[in-house]
Write a protein that holds these residues in place. Structure first.
Motif, PDB file in Angstrom:
ATOM      1  N   GLU A   1       0.823  -1.202   0.000  1.00 26.66           N
ATOM      2  CA  GLU A   1       0.000   0.000   0.000  1.00 26.66           C
ATOM      3  C   GLU A   1       0.864   1.263   0.000  1.00 26.66           C
ATOM      4  O   GLU A   1       0.541   2.253  -0.665  1.00 26.66           O
ATOM      5  CB  GLU A   1      -0.932   0.007   1.213  1.00 26.66           C
ATOM      6  N   LEU A   2       1.956   1.206   0.720  1.00 28.61           N
ATOM      7  CA  LEU A   2       2.856   2.351   0.778  1.00 28.61           C
ATOM      8  C   LEU A   2       3.430   2.649  -0.603  1.00 28.61           C
ATOM      9  O   LEU A   2       3.468   3.809  -1.044  1.00 28.61           O
ATOM     10  CB  LEU A   2       3.980   2.062   1.773  1.00 28.61           C
ATOM     11  N   TRP A   3       3.841   1.604  -1.294  1.00 27.16           N
ATOM     12  CA  TRP A   3       4.397   1.787  -2.637  1.00 27.16           C
ATOM     13  C   TRP A   3       3.327   2.207  -3.637  1.00 27.16           C
ATOM     14  O   TRP A   3       3.607   2.947  -4.586  1.00 27.16           O
ATOM     15  CB  TRP A   3       5.105   0.523  -3.109  1.00 27.16           C
ATOM     16  N   ILE A   4       2.104   1.766  -3.422  1.00 26.99           N
ATOM     17  CA  ILE A   4       1.007   2.208  -4.291  1.00 26.99           C
ATOM     18  C   ILE A   4       0.808   3.711  -4.148  1.00 26.99           C
ATOM     19  O   ILE A   4       0.673   4.431  -5.149  1.00 26.99           O
ATOM     20  CB  ILE A   4      -0.296   1.455  -3.953  1.00 26.99           C
ATOM     21  N   ALA A   5       0.783   4.201  -2.924  1.00 22.70           N
ATOM     22  CA  ALA A   5       0.602   5.638  -2.689  1.00 22.70           C
ATOM     23  C   ALA A   5       1.709   6.450  -3.346  1.00 22.70           C
ATOM     24  O   ALA A   5       1.454   7.467  -4.023  1.00 22.70           O
ATOM     25  CB  ALA A   5       0.554   5.919  -1.194  1.00 22.70           C
ATOM     26  N   ILE A   6       2.946   5.991  -3.154  1.00 22.54           N
ATOM     27  CA  ILE A   6       4.088   6.698  -3.729  1.00 22.54           C
ATOM     28  C   ILE A   6       4.083   6.594  -5.247  1.00 22.54           C
ATOM     29  O   ILE A   6       4.299   7.581  -5.963  1.00 22.54           O
ATOM     30  CB  ILE A   6       5.404   6.133  -3.156  1.00 22.54           C
TER      31      ILE A   6
END
Length: 219
Positions: free
Chosen positions: A117-122
């Motif tokens: 999820e963190l990489w999706i946001a970024i």
């Protein structure tokens, strides 16, 4: 938002335009409408968002309804925060590309080790910026310049102290919320993280009712 032109970062009044060109392009079709139509759609979107957030009572509460009355976007940011926590972190992208600092809520995914999820946001945010820079580099450069000069052109007053201190506090509150499963703390942290405190920022708290009692629909 309706009146802004193709040179949003050249200011002639104290009504500075702060959001990224992505927001400008997103609402472009609505700007083609008469102001009355734009206002009707914008207000209806606020009402719909508050109802979905289980915070329809904000509409009749002085102070809490200031975001609707002024036509700001704090209610929408609250909606995006709930969607980011319960659905997909990609919804942090519109926060990062508008208000920016309330995106401290991303710490939720970091503490919970939701790396995907963190990489999706970024990734989603970076993709939008990259495409935008290719399309109109000068416009995006102008936006970046406004961010670098924010301390000289933006009212940063806040009763809880300077922005760096509040960002640290907001990150700590978000981290504690993630550690203990209290998602409702995230919008409170987001409110603490806003650059300056105005009544319309209280619209961020509209996310609290939807987040109370449930961490995430993904878990």
């Amino acid at each position: 938002y309706w009146a802004v032109d193709s040179s949003p970062y050249t200011w002639e009044t104290n009504l500075e335009y702060r959001y990224s060109p992505a927001f400008l392009w997103l609402i472009g079709p609505l700007q083609a409408l008469p102001f009355e139509a734009f206002l009707g759609i914008w207000t209806a979107a606020h009402v719909a968002a508050l109802i979905w957030l289980r915070a329809g009572w904000f509409l009749i509460m002085p102070g809490l309804n200031d975001d609707v009355l002024r036509g700001n976007i704090s209610t929408f940011i609250a909606l995006f925060a709930v969607l980011a926590i319960q659905r997909s972190a990609a919804w942090w992208a519109p926060v990062l590309l508008t208000k920016i600092t309330p995106a401290v809520g991303i710490v939720w995914h970091l503490v919970r080790r939701e790396w995907r999820e963190l990489w999706i946001a970024i990734g989603v945010t970076a993709a939008i910026v990259a495409i935008g820079v290719v399309v109109n580099p000068d416009l995006w450069r102008a936006w970046f310049d406004t961010l670098l000069n924010a301390d000289a052109t933006y009212e940063l007053g806040h009763p809880l102290g300077p922005l760096p201190l509040r960002l640290a506090l907001a990150a700590a509150i978000t981290g504690f919320g993630a550690w203990t499963g209290r998602a409702w703390l995230v919008p409170i942290a987001m409110l603490i993280a806003v650059p300056g405190l105005w009544a319309f920022n209280l619209g961020l708290l509209a996310a609290v009712p939807r987040l109370v009692g449930r961490q995430s629909e993904r878990t």
